[in-house]
Design a protein around this motif. Sequence first.
Motif, short mmCIF file in Angstrom:
data_model
loop_
_atom_site.label_atom_id
_atom_site.label_comp_id
_atom_site.label_asym_id
_atom_site.label_seq_id
_atom_site.Cartn_x
_atom_site.Cartn_y
_atom_site.Cartn_z
N LEU A 1 0.84 -1.20 0.00
CA LEU A 1 0.00 0.00 0.00
C LEU A 1 0.88 1.26 0.00
CD1 LEU A 1 -2.83 1.14 0.04
CD2 LEU A 1 -2.80 0.98 2.53
N GLU A 2 1.96 1.25 0.78
CA GLU A 2 2.88 2.40 0.80
C GLU A 2 3.55 2.59 -0.55
OE1 GLU A 2 4.34 2.31 5.47
OE2 GLU A 2 5.34 1.04 3.98
N ARG A 3 3.97 1.49 -1.18
CA ARG A 3 4.60 1.58 -2.50
C ARG A 3 3.62 2.11 -3.53
NH1 ARG A 3 6.62 -3.65 -1.22
NH2 ARG A 3 5.30 -4.52 -2.83
N ALA A 4 2.37 1.67 -3.46
CA ALA A 4 1.35 2.14 -4.40
C ALA A 4 1.08 3.64 -4.19
CB ALA A 4 0.06 1.34 -4.23
N ALA A 5 1.05 4.07 -2.93
CA ALA A 5 0.82 5.49 -2.64
C ALA A 5 1.97 6.34 -3.18
CB ALA A 5 0.65 5.70 -1.14
N ARG A 6 3.22 5.89 -3.02
CA ARG A 6 4.37 6.63 -3.54
C ARG A 6 4.31 6.68 -5.07
NH1 ARG A 6 7.40 3.93 0.43
NH2 ARG A 6 8.08 2.41 -1.11
N ALA A 7 3.97 5.56 -5.69
CA ALA A 7 3.92 5.52 -7.16
C ALA A 7 2.81 6.42 -7.70
CB ALA A 7 3.71 4.08 -7.63
N ALA A 8 1.72 6.57 -6.93
CA ALA A 8 0.60 7.38 -7.39
C ALA A 8 0.95 8.86 -7.46
CB ALA A 8 -0.61 7.17 -6.48
N VAL A 9 1.89 9.32 -6.62
CA VAL A 9 2.22 10.74 -6.60
C VAL A 9 3.56 11.04 -7.30
CG1 VAL A 9 0.87 11.21 -4.53
CG2 VAL A 9 3.28 10.56 -4.32
N THR A 10 4.23 10.03 -7.79
CA THR A 10 5.50 10.20 -8.48
C THR A 10 5.22 10.47 -9.96
OG1 THR A 10 6.54 8.66 -6.95
CG2 THR A 10 7.72 9.11 -8.98
N ALA A 11 6.01 11.37 -10.53
CA ALA A 11 5.85 11.68 -11.96
C ALA A 11 6.22 10.46 -12.80
CB ALA A 11 6.73 12.85 -12.34
N PRO A 12 5.53 10.23 -13.89
CA PRO A 12 5.87 9.09 -14.74
C PRO A 12 7.19 9.35 -15.46
CG PRO A 12 4.19 10.42 -15.78
CD PRO A 12 4.40 10.99 -14.41
N PRO A 13 7.85 8.30 -15.93
CA PRO A 13 9.08 8.51 -16.69
C PRO A 13 8.79 9.21 -18.01
CG PRO A 13 8.45 6.20 -16.72
CD PRO A 13 7.52 6.90 -15.79
N SER A 14 9.78 9.94 -18.47
CA SER A 14 9.62 10.69 -19.72
C SER A 14 9.58 9.75 -20.92
CB SER A 14 10.77 11.66 -19.88
OG SER A 14 10.72 12.27 -21.15
N LEU A 15 8.80 10.12 -21.90
CA LEU A 15 8.76 9.40 -23.16
C LEU A 15 9.47 10.17 -24.27
CD1 LEU A 15 5.06 8.18 -23.12
CD2 LEU A 15 7.10 6.88 -22.53
N ARG A 16 10.02 11.33 -23.92
CA ARG A 16 10.68 12.18 -24.92
C ARG A 16 12.05 11.63 -25.26
NH1 ARG A 16 9.56 18.25 -24.19
NH2 ARG A 16 11.75 18.20 -24.75
N PHE A 17 12.35 11.56 -26.53
CA PHE A 17 13.62 11.03 -27.02
C PHE A 17 14.80 11.83 -26.48
CE2 PHE A 17 17.04 10.98 -30.18
CZ PHE A 17 17.30 9.63 -30.23
N GLU A 18 14.68 13.15 -26.44
CA GLU A 18 15.80 13.99 -26.03
C GLU A 18 16.11 13.90 -24.53
OE1 GLU A 18 12.05 16.28 -26.69
OE2 GLU A 18 13.33 15.18 -28.04
N ASP A 19 15.26 13.27 -23.75
CA ASP A 19 15.52 13.10 -22.32
C ASP A 19 16.44 11.93 -22.02
OD1 ASP A 19 13.99 15.29 -21.73
OD2 ASP A 19 12.18 14.14 -21.29
#
Length: 84
Positions: A38-56
Amino acid sequence: MTTSRHPAHLVHDELGTPAELAADCEEAGRNLRLGSPLERAARAAVTAPPSLRFEDYPAEVGKREIRVSDAAARLANALHLHLD
């Protein structure tokens, strides 16, 4: 040598109960400081997703150097795997 179709000793006979196995997993998670699911799910819910941009992402990523220890080389040579 066993003549029947099934081995005389089965590995799953040594396993604990599901409750014991779950307790072992929870203890390992605490030792690794993973937190509860539950703690891991809560952290993942508020963490920004990884970038999909090529230049990143870097254009060139170097390969890691893998070192073969003397013991591993001796073992490979004994098995005729010859690591050069």
